[in-house]
Scaffold this motif. Structure first.
Motif, mmCIF file in Angstrom:
data_model
loop_
_atom_site.group_PDB
_atom_site.id
_atom_site.type_symbol
_atom_site.label_atom_id
_atom_site.label_comp_id
_atom_site.label_asym_id
_atom_site.label_seq_id
_atom_site.Cartn_x
_atom_site.Cartn_y
_atom_site.Cartn_z
ATOM 1 N N ALA A 2 0.854 -1.187 0.000
ATOM 2 C CA ALA A 2 0.000 0.000 0.000
ATOM 3 C C ALA A 2 0.882 1.227 0.000
ATOM 4 N N ILE A 3 0.457 2.222 -0.751
ATOM 5 C CA ILE A 3 1.169 3.496 -0.816
ATOM 6 C C ILE A 3 0.186 4.569 -0.386
ATOM 7 N N GLU A 4 0.508 5.283 0.677
ATOM 8 C CA GLU A 4 -0.328 6.358 1.212
ATOM 9 C C GLU A 4 0.416 7.672 1.051
ATOM 10 N N VAL A 5 -0.307 8.686 0.576
ATOM 11 C CA VAL A 5 0.291 9.999 0.335
ATOM 12 C C VAL A 5 -0.534 11.031 1.084
ATOM 13 N N PHE A 6 0.155 11.891 1.873
ATOM 14 C CA PHE A 6 -0.487 12.962 2.627
ATOM 15 C C PHE A 6 0.098 14.294 2.170
ATOM 16 N N CYS A 7 -0.755 15.325 2.259
ATOM 17 C CA CYS A 7 -0.325 16.671 1.864
ATOM 18 C C CYS A 7 -1.147 17.688 2.642
ATOM 19 N N ARG A 8 -0.594 18.869 2.846
ATOM 20 C CA ARG A 8 -1.358 19.900 3.547
ATOM 21 C C ARG A 8 -2.466 20.461 2.683
ATOM 22 N N TYR A 9 -2.412 20.188 1.339
ATOM 23 C CA TYR A 9 -3.483 20.587 0.417
ATOM 24 C C TYR A 9 -4.205 19.331 -0.053
ATOM 25 N N ALA A 10 -5.527 19.423 -0.119
ATOM 26 C CA ALA A 10 -6.322 18.256 -0.532
ATOM 27 C C ALA A 10 -6.118 17.914 -2.006
ATOM 28 N N HIS A 34 6.617 -2.102 -3.553
ATOM 29 C CA HIS A 34 7.083 -1.639 -2.249
ATOM 30 C C HIS A 34 5.987 -0.780 -1.628
ATOM 31 N N SER A 35 5.750 -0.969 -0.364
ATOM 32 C CA SER A 35 4.812 -0.122 0.379
ATOM 33 C C SER A 35 5.556 1.083 0.927
ATOM 34 N N ALA A 36 4.832 2.213 1.083
ATOM 35 C CA ALA A 36 5.483 3.431 1.550
ATOM 36 C C ALA A 36 4.432 4.403 2.069
ATOM 37 N N VAL A 37 4.908 5.350 2.921
ATOM 38 C CA VAL A 37 4.108 6.485 3.367
ATOM 39 C C VAL A 37 4.840 7.731 2.903
ATOM 40 N N ILE A 38 4.140 8.572 2.124
ATOM 41 C CA ILE A 38 4.754 9.758 1.523
ATOM 42 C C ILE A 38 4.023 10.984 2.042
ATOM 43 N N VAL A 39 4.778 12.000 2.446
ATOM 44 C CA VAL A 39 4.227 13.283 2.870
ATOM 45 C C VAL A 39 4.868 14.348 1.987
ATOM 46 N N CYS A 40 4.051 15.216 1.371
ATOM 47 C CA CYS A 40 4.574 16.201 0.419
ATOM 48 C C CYS A 40 4.078 17.599 0.771
ATOM 49 N N ASP A 41 4.933 18.574 0.490
ATOM 50 C CA ASP A 41 4.611 19.995 0.611
ATOM 51 C C ASP A 41 4.059 20.329 2.010
ATOM 52 N N TYR A 174 1.983 11.091 12.376
ATOM 53 C CA TYR A 174 2.390 12.506 12.383
ATOM 54 C C TYR A 174 1.565 13.296 11.363
ATOM 55 N N ALA A 175 1.393 12.772 10.145
ATOM 56 C CA ALA A 175 0.632 13.476 9.123
ATOM 57 C C ALA A 175 -0.826 13.633 9.535
ATOM 58 N N ILE A 176 -1.395 12.601 10.169
ATOM 59 C CA ILE A 176 -2.801 12.690 10.582
ATOM 60 C C ILE A 176 -2.960 13.702 11.715
ATOM 61 N N GLU A 177 -2.054 13.691 12.674
ATOM 62 C CA GLU A 177 -2.138 14.634 13.788
ATOM 63 C C GLU A 177 -1.962 16.077 13.316
ATOM 64 N N GLY A 179 -3.136 17.255 10.712
ATOM 65 C CA GLY A 179 -4.317 17.636 9.937
ATOM 66 C C GLY A 179 -4.104 17.626 8.431
ATOM 67 N N MET A 180 -3.175 16.830 7.960
ATOM 68 C CA MET A 180 -2.935 16.770 6.508
ATOM 69 C C MET A 180 -3.985 15.884 5.844
ATOM 70 N N ALA A 181 -4.224 16.156 4.561
ATOM 71 C CA ALA A 181 -5.226 15.417 3.789
ATOM 72 C C ALA A 181 -4.570 14.231 3.093
ATOM 73 N N ARG A 182 -5.313 13.148 3.070
ATOM 74 C CA ARG A 182 -4.831 11.981 2.339
ATOM 75 C C ARG A 182 -5.293 12.116 0.879
ATOM 76 N N LEU A 183 -4.334 12.018 -0.039
ATOM 77 C CA LEU A 183 -4.638 12.237 -1.449
ATOM 78 C C LEU A 183 -5.305 11.010 -2.047
ATOM 79 N N PRO A 184 -6.265 11.211 -2.959
ATOM 80 C CA PRO A 184 -6.922 10.074 -3.617
ATOM 81 C C PRO A 184 -5.993 9.408 -4.625
ATOM 82 N N GLU A 185 -6.452 8.264 -5.119
ATOM 83 C CA GLU A 185 -5.638 7.506 -6.075
ATOM 84 C C GLU A 185 -5.398 8.303 -7.356
ATOM 85 N N THR A 186 -6.357 9.136 -7.744
ATOM 86 C CA THR A 186 -6.195 9.902 -8.993
ATOM 87 C C THR A 186 -5.069 10.927 -8.914
#
Length: 367
Positions: A2-10, A34-41, A174-177, A179-186
């Motif tokens: 699973a690949i999860e991506v978080f960002c401060r913008y939705a 490979h599974s990963a957790v990505i946080v951007c911007d 950390y990303a959830i606390e 308040g970052m948004a989880r980006l959709p698959e698109t």
């Protein structure tokens, strides 16, 4: 996997280069499963971080640059600069180091354990510009382009040092606390180019869905005979006539051009070979030579005698006969020297012209 991506913008990162790097990272991880957790911007400890990738093999802190111009500087330079214009640029080496240290402090503050160093990377998304003079990569910061991104993602951290990958669950919490948004698959993949919808004026069938299997029928090829109908013959004749009619104006223009060229050449030759006008003196002298056409025999004899004398005497001072206009030939009377006396006329004939008298004529008529 699973690949999860978080960002401060939705909607994802606001920078286009950062979005393209994110798509590239997700593509490499999915291809290698490979599974990963990505946080951007996002911000951490006063530092704006472009990308943080925490995978099962490594942890990368990416500082993305998209320069169109070269850059030069060292690791200890206060600023880098553009050698072409002298413009000052931020020291990317220092930026990547400070961002990695801020994230390290954040993890240690949350767990109370030093997580070790992550890999700090200065990534030139368009490639390292030609003419750049940059510091070499070292154990702190890697400087590369997108071609070297796959090797960084797939190489385990422990192969080069005693580092270990950071905990993915810690980065996710950390990303959830924060308040970052989880980006959709698109938002994780490069969007496909959408085709514009056909307008109402376009009369064609819209293609169906491509995921439906198509029944392919193998039809043997055969030769279809061509039958020429009267309508086909009429259309062919009309096409040929139109072609001939369209060619006629061009032929007419060529003929006119040739005719104009011939006329111009003729005028040029006529002007070059035009007759030379004769002087008035020559015309007067010729006229004076031909003038006595009705004079007596004495003037003709005198003129002939003078011409004969001028030809006989080489030292004559008389001017030559003008040659401008051809003069009429003059016959020189022939004089008989020592001629014998004329024979007597017969009886009854006058001396003048030996003309018969009236008696002789009467006698002859009586016969």
């Amino acid at each position: 996997m699973a690949i999860e991506v978080f960002c401060r913008y939705a909607t994802g990162a606001t920078n286009a280069a950062e979005r393209r790097v994110l798509w590239k990272v997700v593509e490499i991880l999915e291809r290698n499963r490979h599974s990963a957790v990505i946080v951007c911007d996002f911000f951490c400890g006063g530092q704006q971080i472009d990308l943080l990738v925490a995978s099962e093999t490594t942890t990368l802190v990416l500082q993305v640059k998209s320069y169109h111009h070269p850059a030069e500087g060292t690791a200890n330079s206060a600023f880098w600069r553009n050698p072409a214009t002298g413009e000052t640029l931020p020291n990317a080496y220092t930026q990547a180091t400070n961002q990695m240290l801020s994230l390290k402090d954040m993890v240690r503050a949350r767990t109370g354990v030093d997580p070790g160093f992550a890999r700090a990377v200065v990534l030139f998304e368009r490639g390292i510009p030609v003419g750049s003079s940059l510091p070499p990569s070292d154990f702190r910061v890697q400087i590369c382009d997108t071609e070297g991104l796959e090797a960084l993602l797939l190489t385990h951290t422990s192969e080069r040092s005693g580092r270990v990958p950071w905990d993915q669950e810690l980065i996710r919490s950390y990303a959830i606390e924060e308040g970052m948004a989880r980006l959709p698959e698109t938002a994780l993949r490069k969007p496909l180019i959408r085709e514009t919808a056909p307008s109402s004026s376009q009369n064609f069938a819209r293609p169906g869905p491509t995921d439906r299997p198509l029944n392919v029928v193998d039809v043997p090829a055969r030769v279809v005979p061509v039958v020429m109908t009267a309508r086909h013959v009429e259309q062919t004749v009309q096409t040929l006539s139109n072609t001939h009619a369209s060619a006629q104006p061009q032929r007419l223009r060529k003929r006119r051009w040739y005719a104009a060229a011939v006329v111009a050449i003729g005028l040029s030759l006529g002007w070059l070979y035009r007759p030379t006008p004769k002087p008035a003196s020559s015309i007067v002298s010729s006229a004076s030579t031909r003038a006595p056409l009705h004079g007596g025999a004495e003037s003709k004899r005198h003129r002939g005698h003078m011409q004969y004398a001028s030809r006989k005497s080489p030292g004559s001072s008389l001017p030559p006969e003008p040659t401008g206009i051809a003069a009429a030939p003059v016959q020189t009377p022939v004089t008989m020297q020592n001629a014998a006396p004329l024979p007597p006329c017969p009886a009854g004939i006058d001396r003048l012209g030996c003309t018969a008298s009236s008696e002789t004529l009467a006698r002859l008529s009586g016969q």
